[in-house]
Design an enzyme around this catalytic site. Sequence first.
Site, PDB file in Angstrom:
ATOM      1  N   GLY A 221     -49.611  -3.260 -53.470  1.00 20.52           N
ATOM      2  CA  GLY A 221     -48.019  -3.009 -53.828  1.00 20.52           C
ATOM      3  C   GLY A 221     -47.672  -1.672 -54.324  1.00 20.52           C
ATOM      4  CB  SER A 222     -45.161  -0.800 -56.653  1.00 17.72           C
ATOM      5  OG  SER A 222     -43.998  -1.198 -55.806  1.00 17.72           O
TER       6      SER A 222
END
Length: 491
Positions: A221-222
């Site tokens: 993810g981020s």
Amino acid sequence: MNKPLRRIAVFCGLLVLALLIRDNWIQYVQADELRTDKNNRRVIIERYSTPRGNIIVDGKAITGFKETSGSDFKYKRTYVDGPMWAPVTGYASQAFGATQLESIEDGILTGNDDRLFFRNTLDMITGKENKGGNVVTTLNGAAQKAAYNGLKAQGGKGAVAAIEPSTGKILALASFPSYDPSSFAGNSTTTDSKAWTGLQKKNNPADPMLNRALREVYPPGSTFKVVTAAAALEHGLYTDADEKTDSPDPWVMTGTNTKLPNEGNIPCKDATLRVALQYSCNTVFGKVGADLGNEKMLETAKAFGFTEEQFTPVRATASVFSDDMNPSQTALSSIGQFNTATTPLQMAMVASAVANGGTLMKPYMVDELQTHNLDAIEKTDPEELGKPLSAKNAQILQSMMETVVEKGTGKKARIANATVGGKTGTAQHGVDNSENPYAWFISYAKVDDSAPVAVAVVVEDEDAVRGDISGGGLAAPIAKSVMEAVINSKK
């Protein structure tokens, strides 16, 4: 001698010669292979015929042994806080073999390693019982406890990896749910076999024997945006944290009609790298990946350790960043989605390299091997893996990650009297993002301009309310407790 007798004598001579050749072949050529064959019961009996050496953390043994009865195995392995330490020790079982440090350092622990020959000879001369040597780890007991208890409190699944950035020493390596290696350390067909069977994935979907810190790969993810920001700086796409980027919002991914969405109403249009990391702008970092292209993004990912297995000495699965991706796939991969996948150890390495001024050190968990009377046999020296970032760009990225904790999504990782840098992540999971996302947090803490610890945490909670899942909410508090444990242990 008549002809028939001569033939019989020659034949018998050939038989004797064949027997001598075969005997010498077994004794001198195949001896070591047969001696170490897993099906040779004498090997297993010998392994458990003497007290097994210990695995050491903070100067204390986290393993032990006890005498058994009613078996041809004299000693049985025991563990202190077995579930907490299982991702480090692995197991040593009379019935099911050994894994991880128990397997890799088996020669030292059993006393059969050639490097212990002199010590063993002295013990034999003086009449002392032969004992195995010790494996001294780099682990920090307080950090491991904080990591394990933090994961356990969440009640789902997850893992933590913590590293000392300046050396690569692994300080914590936790996985949950876990198992107690003591429960099947013997060879009972009832208790040990029953415990073993109950821990297998087909019987226990939680898969407690999976070392999630080293062997499971997750979409990051981020948190992967830290790697993408590093790529933007290293390849000169942007040179300053506060330089505006060329990032429309909405941004349509190159070669498609698909808009890459941001989460919520956040200021992402032409945002600086600092603001983009603070608010976790998909549009900014997706476009950075597409602008740089697959080749440059892959180069930076590899510099941080992606695509290569790591040996700590326990093997860690290689993290994934693909080649031959088109621009839109590269954009999605650059925000930690598509088929980008990573171990918690790998993401701890990313945070560690940033904290260490751009230098990535090889992660390791064995500090020293010892004889049973504590004489050093072998010492591990820190080893540099590479420089994914220049010192200048590392400082820029540190300032960006510190903004995330001071003003952005990582506020729950703040620590009094320490500077903390971090990045949250909420990684999509399942077909069409149908399952609960993974909550991530990667971070480091600095005290007096030194960074004693870098951490990666991932939490997967299948029962949580989807809207309550976030890296800042679930994973950051665990990272904070691990960092605090390391800082406090150094006071």
